[in-house]
Design a protein around this motif. Structure first.
Motif, mmCIF file in Angstrom:
data_model
loop_
_atom_site.group_PDB
_atom_site.id
_atom_site.type_symbol
_atom_site.label_atom_id
_atom_site.label_comp_id
_atom_site.label_asym_id
_atom_site.label_seq_id
_atom_site.Cartn_x
_atom_site.Cartn_y
_atom_site.Cartn_z
ATOM 1 N N SER A 1 0.835 -1.192 0.000
ATOM 2 C CA SER A 1 0.000 0.000 0.000
ATOM 3 C C SER A 1 0.874 1.246 0.000
ATOM 4 O O SER A 1 1.673 1.448 0.924
ATOM 5 C CB SER A 1 -0.904 -0.008 1.239
ATOM 6 N N ILE A 2 0.736 2.051 -1.034
ATOM 7 C CA ILE A 2 1.480 3.297 -1.159
ATOM 8 C C ILE A 2 0.495 4.392 -1.535
ATOM 9 O O ILE A 2 -0.366 4.192 -2.387
ATOM 10 C CB ILE A 2 2.595 3.188 -2.223
ATOM 11 N N THR A 3 0.647 5.536 -0.892
ATOM 12 C CA THR A 3 -0.193 6.693 -1.193
ATOM 13 C C THR A 3 0.716 7.853 -1.564
ATOM 14 O O THR A 3 1.728 8.089 -0.903
ATOM 15 C CB THR A 3 -1.054 7.080 0.026
ATOM 16 N N ILE A 4 0.334 8.574 -2.609
ATOM 17 C CA ILE A 4 1.061 9.778 -2.994
ATOM 18 C C ILE A 4 0.085 10.948 -3.018
ATOM 19 O O ILE A 4 -0.989 10.855 -3.612
ATOM 20 C CB ILE A 4 1.774 9.626 -4.362
ATOM 21 N N TYR A 5 0.459 12.013 -2.326
ATOM 22 C CA TYR A 5 -0.272 13.277 -2.388
ATOM 23 C C TYR A 5 0.353 14.024 -3.553
ATOM 24 O O TYR A 5 1.501 14.463 -3.476
ATOM 25 C CB TYR A 5 -0.169 14.033 -1.060
ATOM 26 N N HIS A 6 -0.396 14.116 -4.631
ATOM 27 C CA HIS A 6 0.139 14.404 -5.959
ATOM 28 C C HIS A 6 -0.488 15.653 -6.576
ATOM 29 O O HIS A 6 -1.665 15.940 -6.373
ATOM 30 C CB HIS A 6 -0.186 13.177 -6.820
ATOM 31 N N ASN A 7 0.347 16.367 -7.319
ATOM 32 C CA ASN A 7 -0.128 17.461 -8.158
ATOM 33 C C ASN A 7 0.343 17.148 -9.577
ATOM 34 O O ASN A 7 1.548 17.213 -9.859
ATOM 35 C CB ASN A 7 0.437 18.804 -7.701
ATOM 36 N N PRO A 8 -0.572 16.767 -10.473
ATOM 37 C CA PRO A 8 -0.159 16.366 -11.816
ATOM 38 C C PRO A 8 0.509 17.480 -12.626
ATOM 39 O O PRO A 8 1.157 17.205 -13.627
ATOM 40 C CB PRO A 8 -1.461 15.907 -12.479
ATOM 41 N N ARG A 9 0.417 18.723 -12.174
ATOM 42 C CA ARG A 9 1.071 19.830 -12.882
ATOM 43 C C ARG A 9 2.532 19.999 -12.460
ATOM 44 O O ARG A 9 3.252 20.807 -13.033
ATOM 45 C CB ARG A 9 0.302 21.126 -12.639
ATOM 46 N N CYS A 10 2.962 19.256 -11.457
ATOM 47 C CA CYS A 10 4.319 19.374 -10.912
ATOM 48 C C CYS A 10 5.207 18.259 -11.459
ATOM 49 O O CYS A 10 4.911 17.071 -11.293
ATOM 50 C CB CYS A 10 4.255 19.296 -9.385
ATOM 51 N N GLY A 11 6.312 18.644 -12.100
ATOM 52 C CA GLY A 11 7.240 17.664 -12.657
ATOM 53 C C GLY A 11 7.825 16.735 -11.608
ATOM 54 O O GLY A 11 7.966 15.531 -11.843
ATOM 55 N N THR A 12 8.183 17.263 -10.446
ATOM 56 C CA THR A 12 8.734 16.424 -9.383
ATOM 57 C C THR A 12 7.703 15.398 -8.946
ATOM 58 O O THR A 12 8.024 14.221 -8.738
ATOM 59 C CB THR A 12 9.186 17.292 -8.190
ATOM 60 N N SER A 13 6.468 15.815 -8.833
ATOM 61 C CA SER A 13 5.397 14.901 -8.438
ATOM 62 C C SER A 13 5.181 13.831 -9.516
ATOM 63 O O SER A 13 5.035 12.646 -9.208
ATOM 64 C CB SER A 13 4.117 15.696 -8.178
ATOM 65 N N ARG A 14 5.185 14.228 -10.781
ATOM 66 C CA ARG A 14 5.024 13.256 -11.870
ATOM 67 C C ARG A 14 6.179 12.254 -11.893
ATOM 68 O O ARG A 14 5.972 11.052 -12.083
ATOM 69 C CB ARG A 14 4.915 13.963 -13.225
ATOM 70 N N ASN A 15 7.415 12.733 -11.700
ATOM 71 C CA ASN A 15 8.572 11.832 -11.668
ATOM 72 C C ASN A 15 8.485 10.866 -10.499
ATOM 73 O O ASN A 15 8.813 9.686 -10.627
ATOM 74 C CB ASN A 15 9.874 12.628 -11.596
ATOM 75 N N THR A 16 8.043 11.356 -9.345
ATOM 76 C CA THR A 16 7.910 10.497 -8.168
ATOM 77 C C THR A 16 6.871 9.415 -8.413
ATOM 78 O O THR A 16 7.103 8.236 -8.110
ATOM 79 C CB THR A 16 7.542 11.337 -6.924
ATOM 80 N N LEU A 17 5.732 9.798 -8.963
ATOM 81 C CA LEU A 17 4.690 8.829 -9.278
ATOM 82 C C LEU A 17 5.218 7.781 -10.261
ATOM 83 O O LEU A 17 4.980 6.573 -10.093
ATOM 84 C CB LEU A 17 3.464 9.542 -9.855
ATOM 85 N N ALA A 18 5.976 8.202 -11.250
ATOM 86 C CA ALA A 18 6.538 7.266 -12.228
ATOM 87 C C ALA A 18 7.541 6.307 -11.575
ATOM 88 O O ALA A 18 7.581 5.122 -11.918
ATOM 89 C CB ALA A 18 7.185 8.031 -13.374
ATOM 90 N N LEU A 19 8.328 6.799 -10.617
ATOM 91 C CA LEU A 19 9.263 5.918 -9.898
ATOM 92 C C LEU A 19 8.511 4.879 -9.067
ATOM 93 O O LEU A 19 8.937 3.715 -8.993
ATOM 94 C CB LEU A 19 10.203 6.737 -9.012
ATOM 95 N N ILE A 20 7.423 5.279 -8.447
ATOM 96 C CA ILE A 20 6.614 4.315 -7.692
ATOM 97 C C ILE A 20 6.095 3.241 -8.648
ATOM 98 O O ILE A 20 6.218 2.035 -8.378
ATOM 99 C CB ILE A 20 5.438 5.018 -6.973
ATOM 100 N N ARG A 21 5.545 3.661 -9.760
ATOM 101 C CA ARG A 21 5.012 2.704 -10.738
ATOM 102 C C ARG A 21 6.117 1.829 -11.315
ATOM 103 O O ARG A 21 5.896 0.658 -11.631
ATOM 104 C CB ARG A 21 4.269 3.449 -11.840
ATOM 105 N N ASN A 22 7.335 2.362 -11.432
ATOM 106 C CA ASN A 22 8.470 1.589 -11.939
ATOM 107 C C ASN A 22 8.876 0.480 -10.966
ATOM 108 O O ASN A 22 9.605 -0.427 -11.334
ATOM 109 C CB ASN A 22 9.654 2.515 -12.237
#
Length: 150
Positions: free
Chosen positions: A3-24
């Motif tokens: 179980s992983i939760t991310i408090y995310h802003n899709p307009r933020c590059g750092t947030s998008r990169n972090t989400l992609a690393l989790i998915r990776n």
């Protein structure tokens, strides 16, 4: 299932990169777009406490509203900062990631690697082309922290 939760802003590059690393790492996290669904004050307090860092680190001090509200003035308390973030979620620094291994404000995005329970499954480069994970699933040369353990 992890179980992983991310408090995310899709307009933020750092947030998008972090989400992609989790998915990776092979995990599909719970994605909370905190500008659309802001955390309650109690949740915000718990998240900040879990990071182990001062409240001010969780505030986006470069946001214009930070200056407008005079949140950088001497004597502004943690309670006032939390109240401002609860009232104006744009002031919440992001992304904040919660995993079984801990809670982090993932700036830079690679900070998420330290709290991911599963290893990276393949190569990964940030949106700007910076290589973070090599083809072998390990951190690219020149980084000083190891990847998380399987």
């Amino acid at each position: 299932m992890t179980s992983i939760t991310i408090y995310h802003n899709p307009r933020c590059g750092t947030s998008r990169n972090t989400l992609a690393l989790i998915r990776n790492s092979g995990v599909e996290p719970e994605v909370i777009e905190y500008l659309k669904s802001p955390p309650r004050r109690e949740t915000l307090v718990a998240l900040i406490a879990a990071t182990g860092h001062p409240v001010i680190n969780a505030v986006r001090s470069k946001e214009a509203l930070f200056t407008e509200l005079n949140l950088g003035a001497p004597g502004v308390t943690d309670e006032q900062l939390i109240d401002a973030m609860a009232q104006h979620p744009i002031l919440i620094n992001r992304p904040i990631v919660v995993t079984p291994l801990g809670t982090r404000l993932c700036r830079p995005s690679e900070a998420v690697l330290d709290i991911l329970p599963q290893r990276q499954q393949g190569a990964f480069s940030k949106e700007d082309g910076e290589v973070v994970i090599g083809a072998n699933g390990q951190r690219a040369q020149g980084t000083d922290r190891p990847t998380s353990k399987p």
